[in-house]
Motif scaffolding. Sequence first.
Motif, PDB file in Angstrom:
ATOM      1  N   VAL A   1      -0.935 -53.938  61.927  1.00 21.46           N
ATOM      2  CA  VAL A   1      -0.094 -54.359  63.051  1.00 21.46           C
ATOM      3  C   VAL A   1      -0.672 -53.943  64.399  1.00 21.46           C
ATOM      4  O   VAL A   1      -0.179 -54.394  65.446  1.00 21.46           O
ATOM      5  CB  VAL A   1       1.342 -53.795  62.909  1.00 21.46           C
ATOM      6  CG1 VAL A   1       1.995 -54.292  61.634  1.00 21.46           C
ATOM      7  CG2 VAL A   1       1.338 -52.268  62.953  1.00 21.46           C
TER       8      VAL A   1
ATOM      9  N   VAL B   1       4.206 -58.030  59.951  1.00 23.27           N
ATOM     10  CA  VAL B   1       5.463 -57.283  59.900  1.00 23.27           C
ATOM     11  C   VAL B   1       5.958 -57.180  58.462  1.00 23.27           C
ATOM     12  O   VAL B   1       6.404 -56.119  58.009  1.00 23.27           O
ATOM     13  CB  VAL B   1       6.522 -57.950  60.801  1.00 23.27           C
ATOM     14  CG1 VAL B   1       7.898 -57.350  60.547  1.00 23.27           C
ATOM     15  CG2 VAL B   1       6.144 -57.788  62.265  1.00 23.27           C
TER      16      VAL B   1
ATOM     17  N   ALA C   1       7.513 -52.477  63.534  1.00 24.30           N
ATOM     18  CA  ALA C   1       7.858 -53.773  62.940  1.00 24.30           C
ATOM     19  C   ALA C   1       9.132 -54.335  63.565  1.00 24.30           C
ATOM     20  O   ALA C   1       9.224 -55.540  63.854  1.00 24.30           O
ATOM     21  CB  ALA C   1       8.025 -53.620  61.430  1.00 24.30           C
TER      22      ALA C   1
ATOM     23  N   THR D   1       9.528 -57.900  65.721  1.00 27.94           N
ATOM     24  CA  THR D   1      10.513 -58.927  65.361  1.00 27.94           C
ATOM     25  C   THR D   1      11.508 -59.144  66.493  1.00 27.94           C
ATOM     26  O   THR D   1      11.962 -60.272  66.710  1.00 27.94           O
ATOM     27  CB  THR D   1      11.254 -58.540  64.073  1.00 27.94           C
ATOM     28  OG1 THR D   1      11.802 -57.221  64.202  1.00 27.94           O
ATOM     29  CG2 THR D   1      10.318 -58.564  62.884  1.00 27.94           C
TER      30      THR D   1
END
Length: 275
Positions: free
Chosen positions: A150, A174, A234, A238
Amino acid sequence: MTDTISSTGIPMQNQRLTARALLLGDRLDVAGLERSDVLSATPLAFRAGQDGFVALFRYGVAVLVGLTPLEEDEVIRGLRQRIQGEFSRHEEETAIIEISPDRDDQIPPGGPIYLKKLSTERLIVIADALSKSATLARDEREATAAFELVEPSVQHVAANGRRPSDRRKILKQVGQALLVRQRMSGRVAVEDKPDVLWDRPDLERLYARLEDEYELKERAAALHRKLEVLGDTAQALTDIIDTERSLRLELIIVLLILFEIFITFYQMYAGAPAH
């Protein structure tokens, strides 16, 4: 439990043994594994080979002590049907155990594990520490890999103030990060001491020394912090995607309202009588 592992009557004085903890997979099904030579039920421990010792942990680890390479292969082959989610690469933690009646149980820095006496209870304590260390090693590597996965997206957001254009790739990153976090959370409770210490509190000091030697508590705490950061990262990615989607929806709604107003005025203008 028996007091000694040797079934041959050979004196254990100054004997050196190799202990290997192998993380075989996600889980190890030990239910129904009935043997006549069981030494312990939790973890399941039994004799193997000539004078060897095997301890099996449900979170996927087998600890093998005093076995030859051929004997180790035989044990692992016998467990293969019971391994759930077998790993292509088996994480390993190795230690040398030296039986020395003239010494107390101790672990000098960088040295072997000295035992005053070879007993089932002592081997279970050692097996517990080695199994946790092997599990932590894999979890640490997986957490690092998830961070590296990530990291490019996070750096792009930091540098440009917006997410990368490939939304599908971000969602995949993610998803992988959250999968790693879910898989590692609760896999093994490092804080839990082996059950054998309830019956043998005199071995608490040996377990504490093993905890220090393999830095179990410190590594578990660091891993927990990594998992929290991984989850927060994560969630942030999002949230950025959700925010941009909401902004696009709001923009579309505004454009539709403006278009409807335009049509309404046009119809009013077109239908007005000429003077």
